[in-house]
Design a protein around this motif. Structure first.
Motif, PDB file in Angstrom:
ATOM      1  N   GLY A  72       0.778  -1.229   0.000  1.00  0.00           N
ATOM      2  CA  GLY A  72       0.000   0.000   0.000  1.00  0.00           C
ATOM      3  C   GLY A  72       0.809   1.279   0.000  1.00  0.00           C
ATOM      4  N   GLU A  73       2.149   1.176  -0.087  1.00  0.00           N
ATOM      5  CA  GLU A  73       3.015   2.348  -0.018  1.00  0.00           C
ATOM      6  C   GLU A  73       3.612   2.663  -1.386  1.00  0.00           C
ATOM      7  N   PHE A  74       3.613   3.964  -1.737  1.00  0.00           N
ATOM      8  CA  PHE A  74       4.271   4.395  -2.967  1.00  0.00           C
ATOM      9  C   PHE A  74       5.781   4.149  -2.880  1.00  0.00           C
ATOM     10  N   GLN A  75       6.362   3.722  -3.980  1.00  0.00           N
ATOM     11  CA  GLN A  75       7.804   3.463  -4.044  1.00  0.00           C
ATOM     12  C   GLN A  75       8.522   4.648  -4.705  1.00  0.00           C
ATOM     13  N   PHE A  76       8.542   5.771  -3.993  1.00  0.00           N
ATOM     14  CA  PHE A  76       9.102   6.999  -4.551  1.00  0.00           C
ATOM     15  C   PHE A  76      10.578   6.862  -4.910  1.00  0.00           C
ATOM     16  N   ASP A  77      11.298   6.055  -4.180  1.00  0.00           N
ATOM     17  CA  ASP A  77      12.746   5.939  -4.397  1.00  0.00           C
ATOM     18  C   ASP A  77      13.123   4.795  -5.329  1.00  0.00           C
ATOM     19  N   LYS A  78      12.143   4.184  -5.975  1.00  0.00           N
ATOM     20  CA  LYS A  78      12.426   3.033  -6.837  1.00  0.00           C
ATOM     21  C   LYS A  78      11.891   3.215  -8.258  1.00  0.00           C
ATOM     22  N   VAL A  79      11.630   4.448  -8.647  1.00  0.00           N
ATOM     23  CA  VAL A  79      11.127   4.694 -10.001  1.00  0.00           C
ATOM     24  C   VAL A  79      12.225   4.349 -11.010  1.00  0.00           C
ATOM     25  N   PRO A  80      11.961   3.473 -11.967  1.00  0.00           N
ATOM     26  CA  PRO A  80      12.996   3.057 -12.934  1.00  0.00           C
ATOM     27  C   PRO A  80      13.438   4.208 -13.840  1.00  0.00           C
ATOM     28  N   ALA A  81      14.649   4.107 -14.324  1.00  0.00           N
ATOM     29  CA  ALA A  81      15.213   5.138 -15.196  1.00  0.00           C
ATOM     30  C   ALA A  81      14.369   5.326 -16.451  1.00  0.00           C
ATOM     31  N   ASN A  82      13.826   4.229 -17.005  1.00  0.00           N
ATOM     32  CA  ASN A  82      13.052   4.362 -18.245  1.00  0.00           C
ATOM     33  C   ASN A  82      11.773   5.153 -18.030  1.00  0.00           C
ATOM     34  N   VAL A  83      11.192   5.089 -16.819  1.00  0.00           N
ATOM     35  CA  VAL A  83       9.998   5.868 -16.508  1.00  0.00           C
ATOM     36  C   VAL A  83      10.349   7.359 -16.418  1.00  0.00           C
ATOM     37  N   LEU A  84      11.484   7.660 -15.826  1.00  0.00           N
ATOM     38  CA  LEU A  84      11.932   9.056 -15.720  1.00  0.00           C
ATOM     39  C   LEU A  84      12.259   9.618 -17.097  1.00  0.00           C
ATOM     40  N   ILE A  85      12.918   8.826 -17.933  1.00  0.00           N
ATOM     41  CA  ILE A  85      13.270   9.272 -19.287  1.00  0.00           C
ATOM     42  C   ILE A  85      12.004   9.525 -20.107  1.00  0.00           C
ATOM     43  N   ARG A  86      11.058   8.610 -20.018  1.00  0.00           N
ATOM     44  CA  ARG A  86       9.805   8.757 -20.754  1.00  0.00           C
ATOM     45  C   ARG A  86       9.033   9.992 -20.274  1.00  0.00           C
ATOM     46  N   THR A  87       9.027  10.237 -18.971  1.00  0.00           N
ATOM     47  CA  THR A  87       8.355  11.407 -18.425  1.00  0.00           C
ATOM     48  C   THR A  87       8.984  12.683 -18.976  1.00  0.00           C
ATOM     49  N   GLY A  88      10.315  12.729 -19.006  1.00  0.00           N
ATOM     50  CA  GLY A  88      11.011  13.886 -19.557  1.00  0.00           C
ATOM     51  C   GLY A  88      10.682  14.111 -21.021  1.00  0.00           C
ATOM     52  N   LYS A  89      10.587  13.047 -21.787  1.00  0.00           N
ATOM     53  CA  LYS A  89      10.261  13.161 -23.209  1.00  0.00           C
ATOM     54  C   LYS A  89       8.853  13.710 -23.412  1.00  0.00           C
ATOM     55  N   LEU A  90       7.941  13.350 -22.529  1.00  0.00           N
ATOM     56  CA  LEU A  90       6.574  13.855 -22.638  1.00  0.00           C
ATOM     57  C   LEU A  90       6.530  15.370 -22.409  1.00  0.00           C
ATOM     58  N   TYR A  91       7.284  15.847 -21.418  1.00  0.00           N
ATOM     59  CA  TYR A  91       7.363  17.291 -21.172  1.00  0.00           C
ATOM     60  C   TYR A  91       7.914  18.005 -22.408  1.00  0.00           C
ATOM     61  N   HIS A  92       8.995  17.472 -22.968  1.00  0.00           N
ATOM     62  CA  HIS A  92       9.597  18.094 -24.149  1.00  0.00           C
ATOM     63  C   HIS A  92       8.664  18.049 -25.354  1.00  0.00           C
ATOM     64  N   GLU A  93       7.967  16.939 -25.523  1.00  0.00           N
ATOM     65  CA  GLU A  93       7.054  16.816 -26.659  1.00  0.00           C
ATOM     66  C   GLU A  93       5.931  17.837 -26.561  1.00  0.00           C
ATOM     67  N   CYS A  94       5.420  18.063 -25.360  1.00  0.00           N
ATOM     68  CA  CYS A  94       4.382  19.076 -25.153  1.00  0.00           C
ATOM     69  C   CYS A  94       4.895  20.443 -25.593  1.00  0.00           C
ATOM     70  N   PHE A  95       6.087  20.797 -25.148  1.00  0.00           N
ATOM     71  CA  PHE A  95       6.674  22.084 -25.527  1.00  0.00           C
ATOM     72  C   PHE A  95       6.903  22.161 -27.033  1.00  0.00           C
ATOM     73  N   ASN A  96       7.447  21.102 -27.602  1.00  0.00           N
ATOM     74  CA  ASN A  96       7.775  21.107 -29.028  1.00  0.00           C
ATOM     75  C   ASN A  96       6.539  21.290 -29.897  1.00  0.00           C
ATOM     76  N   ARG A  97       5.456  20.657 -29.508  1.00  0.00           N
ATOM     77  CA  ARG A  97       4.220  20.806 -30.289  1.00  0.00           C
ATOM     78  C   ARG A  97       3.693  22.235 -30.227  1.00  0.00           C
ATOM     79  N   LEU A  98       3.820  22.856 -29.049  1.00  0.00           N
ATOM     80  CA  LEU A  98       3.230  24.177 -28.858  1.00  0.00           C
ATOM     81  C   LEU A  98       4.121  25.315 -29.336  1.00  0.00           C
ATOM     82  N   VAL A  99       5.431  25.139 -29.223  1.00  0.00           N
ATOM     83  CA  VAL A  99       6.327  26.275 -29.467  1.00  0.00           C
ATOM     84  C   VAL A  99       7.371  25.938 -30.530  1.00  0.00           C
ATOM     85  N   ARG A 100       8.384  25.203 -30.129  1.00  0.00           N
ATOM     86  CA  ARG A 100       9.497  24.903 -31.041  1.00  0.00           C
ATOM     87  C   ARG A 100      10.370  23.857 -30.376  1.00  0.00           C
TER      88      ARG A 100
END
Length: 282
Positions: free
Chosen positions: A252-280
């Protein structure tokens, strides 16, 4: 120099009687917890996108941005580590409410709806689906709390706290901001499902838009092509990270300290993709 306030993502520095400097870090939070990891260049994306929207909406409502160019910052901030993630803003007397405008049934409003409850004084008809587009957007205010979760309230309570004229002006600003920016985003293949706004008053007593606007941390962005009511939308924010945390609890506990690298990389790509679509491209 030390910040006078360090939040989940932003650090605020008091640099003069009239100005603050806000630095947007690469920190990321989920479920009110700052994770022990960072998302590369997330702060640059958030700051750059917020500045883009502030500039695009200045004709609707004045905002707190004074300077965004690194070379014009106080000397302490004229280094590479602050570049593109730092703004100087006007000091404001911040209002005790924040305002979330919702065009789609999701998040806290969906939870209230499926439990048969009103939300901020709004009651929807039976038969609505998850992520369904609302007949018209609704404004759902919240009273800001120093400790714990903000408290959702009705616009009647905002009127009682701020006065009817101020509440009406804020309501007008929020609907105009959402209408213009959601139309622009849709032209770029994105749906803005909701957006959070904060306001303050300047020394002249005028309402001024503050904090951040239409970033993936302050709004929900969905892919327009794959959107379907009743289906969990493809999002361009940290919902991908939240989903991993929700699906990988241990006892029942969130595993804040065990998030895999691929999840962090994918999250970062989503932020960048949002910006790229809207701006440049960054």
């Amino acid at each position: 120099m030390k910040p006078v306030y360090s939040g989940k993502v932003r650090e605020i520095y008091d640099v003069s009687d009239s100005h603050l400097v806000i630095v947007t870090t690469d920190r990321i939070s989920a479920f009110d917890r700052i994770l022990p990891v960072t998302i590369k260049d997330k702060g640059i994306v958030l700051n750059s996108l917020s500045n883009f929207w502030f500039a695009k909406t200045r004709h609707i409502v004045p905002n707190h941005i004074v300077e965004e160019r690194n070379e014009n910052m106080p000397p302490y901030f004229r280094t590479a580590c602050f570049k593109d993630r730092t703004v100087m803003v006007e000091k404001l007397d911040m209002l005790p409410f924040e305002f979330v405008i919702r065009g789609y049934l999701f998040g806290s409003m969906w939870e209230a709806y499926r439990n048969g409850a009103d939300f901020c004084g709004v009651r929807l008809p039976a038969g609505c689906k998850l992520a369904q587009k609302l007949a018209k957007p609704v404004l759902t205010p919240a009273l800001k709390k120093d400790v714990g979760h903000d408290e959702y309230v009705s616009m009647k309570e905002v009127e009682a706290g701020l006065g009817e004229g101020t509440a009406e002006q804020i309501e007008e600003y929020c609907f105009r901001l959402y209408e213009m920016c959601s139309e622009y985003a849709f032209s770029k293949g994105l749906i803005i499902a909701d957006a959070k706004f904060e306001f303050g008053r300047n020394k002249q007593g005028e309402l001024v838009l503050a904090d951040e606007i239409f970033t993936p941390d302050a709004s929900r962005y969905w892919d327009a092509d794959s959107y379907e009511a009743g289906v969990l939308p493809d999002s361009f924010d940290k919902q991908f990270l939240r989903n991993w945390l929700l699906n990988n609890k241990v006892n029942g506990e969130f595993q804040f300290d065990k998030v895999p690298a691929n999840v962090l990389i994918r999250t970062g790509k989503l932020y960048h993709e949002c910006f790229n679509r809207l701006v440049r491209r960054l």
